[in-house]
Scaffold this active site. Structure first.
Site, mmCIF file in Angstrom:
data_model
loop_
_atom_site.group_PDB
_atom_site.id
_atom_site.type_symbol
_atom_site.label_atom_id
_atom_site.label_comp_id
_atom_site.label_asym_id
_atom_site.label_seq_id
_atom_site.Cartn_x
_atom_site.Cartn_y
_atom_site.Cartn_z
ATOM 1 N N LEU A 17 -4.198 4.580 -9.782
ATOM 2 C CA LEU A 17 -5.507 4.616 -9.137
ATOM 3 C C LEU A 17 -5.677 3.496 -8.119
ATOM 4 O O LEU A 17 -6.227 3.702 -7.033
ATOM 5 C CB LEU A 17 -6.609 4.519 -10.194
ATOM 6 N N ASP A 57 -2.096 -12.390 -12.486
ATOM 7 C CA ASP A 57 -2.676 -11.945 -13.745
ATOM 8 C C ASP A 57 -4.179 -12.197 -13.650
ATOM 9 O O ASP A 57 -4.647 -13.333 -13.782
ATOM 10 C CB ASP A 57 -2.069 -12.728 -14.908
ATOM 11 N N VAL A 58 -4.952 -11.135 -13.424
ATOM 12 C CA VAL A 58 -6.377 -11.319 -13.132
ATOM 13 C C VAL A 58 -7.195 -11.692 -14.357
ATOM 14 O O VAL A 58 -8.380 -12.036 -14.225
ATOM 15 C CB VAL A 58 -6.973 -10.074 -12.453
ATOM 16 N N CYS A 84 -9.071 -2.112 -10.686
ATOM 17 C CA CYS A 84 -8.384 -1.001 -11.345
ATOM 18 C C CYS A 84 -7.406 -1.456 -12.417
ATOM 19 O O CYS A 84 -6.640 -0.632 -12.934
ATOM 20 C CB CYS A 84 -7.644 -0.151 -10.315
ATOM 21 N N TYR A 159 -8.920 0.497 -27.694
ATOM 22 C CA TYR A 159 -8.998 0.827 -26.268
ATOM 23 C C TYR A 159 -10.429 1.199 -25.882
ATOM 24 O O TYR A 159 -10.958 0.736 -24.865
ATOM 25 C CB TYR A 159 -8.039 1.975 -25.959
#
Length: 250
Positions: A17, A57-58, A84, A159
């Site tokens: 995406l 690595d956000v 995303c 999740y």
């Protein structure tokens, strides 16, 4: 939001995406920075669209701050953030070897939820200092949730919780940032043909796609990207999470 020469940041942009969204934004004339922990993949996308690649690595505060500073130096402060980044992982709460390792839950929350808030807070701080456009808008923050936030299946408790947190932050963030001219929107994709889906659903077959009322197929990342562009251009879309799932209530 006029996207011509508009600084935009897309995270999770090495594939799926995020990569397709970066392509659409670049085609619309935006100055796109693509961010992903996959250094090779994100550079490939940047080369394709003429954008700036930043391996990052956000979920890590300092790493994300440095990435946005690099993007800001190159293109100016971002008026668009499309987040995303996401990790798909299906694991039962109690498996054959006992309870799900708590670290697995923690990692999902770290990647899916904490990274979303981290990027939101950093991007919003930059946007708040920008001059507003003629309609008063300073920026748009668009985060990726999942239909699992609403309709999680067996094995998706962790999740679904991580994505449910993303859904829950959209409206209060929009109410807080709205007076600054910053919109906050979420998209909750259903079954899309991406590496995340393939990682979660080990036995994909046509029956899964045919559970979708219409169309009877997995979503195309381009359809996600098209919705992103519509959200960016339609200033009345704010404080909501848009389901993009073909009517599939799992």
């Amino acid at each position: 939001m006029d996207l011509w020469a508009c600084p935009a940041v897309v995270t999770g942009a090495a594939s799926g995406l995020g990569a397709e969204t970066a392509r659409y934004l670049a085609e619309a004339g935006a100055k796109v920075t693509v961010i992903d922990i996959d250094a090779v993949g994100v550079q490939k996308v940047a080369d394709e669209i003429g954008g700036l690649a930043i391996p990052c690595d956000v979920a890590n505060s300092l790493s994300a701050e440095n990435a946005l500073a690099t993007a800001r130096d190159a293109h100016g402060a971002a008026r668009v953030l499309v987040h995303c980044v996401g990790r798909g992982h299906s694991e039962p709460t109690i498996g054959a070897d006992g309870p799900m390792p708590l670290e697995d839950f923690r990692q999902l929350v770290e990647v899916n939820l904490i990274s979303t808030f981290n990027m939101m807070r950093l991007a919003a701080a930059d946007m708040a200092r920008l001059q507003p456009r003629s309609n008063g808008e300073r920026g748009v923050i668009l985060s990726t949730a999942s239909v699992a936030a609403y309709d999680g299946q067996s094995g998706e408790a962790a999740y679904s919780a991580s994505k449910g947190g993303v859904v829950s932050m959209i409206l209060p963030a929009a109410r807080e940032l709205g007076p600054l001219g910053i919109r906050v929107v979420g998209i909750a994709p259903g079954l899309f043909g991406t590496p995340t889906l393939f990682a979660m659903e080990k036995n994909l077959d046509s029956r899964l796609a045919h559970q979708i009322p219409f169309p009877h197929r997995f979503g195309d990342p381009a359809e996600f990207a098209m919705l992103v562009l519509h959200v960016l251009k339609n200033v009345m879309i704010n404080g909501t999470v848009l389901r993009l799932d073909g009517g599939h209530h799992r």
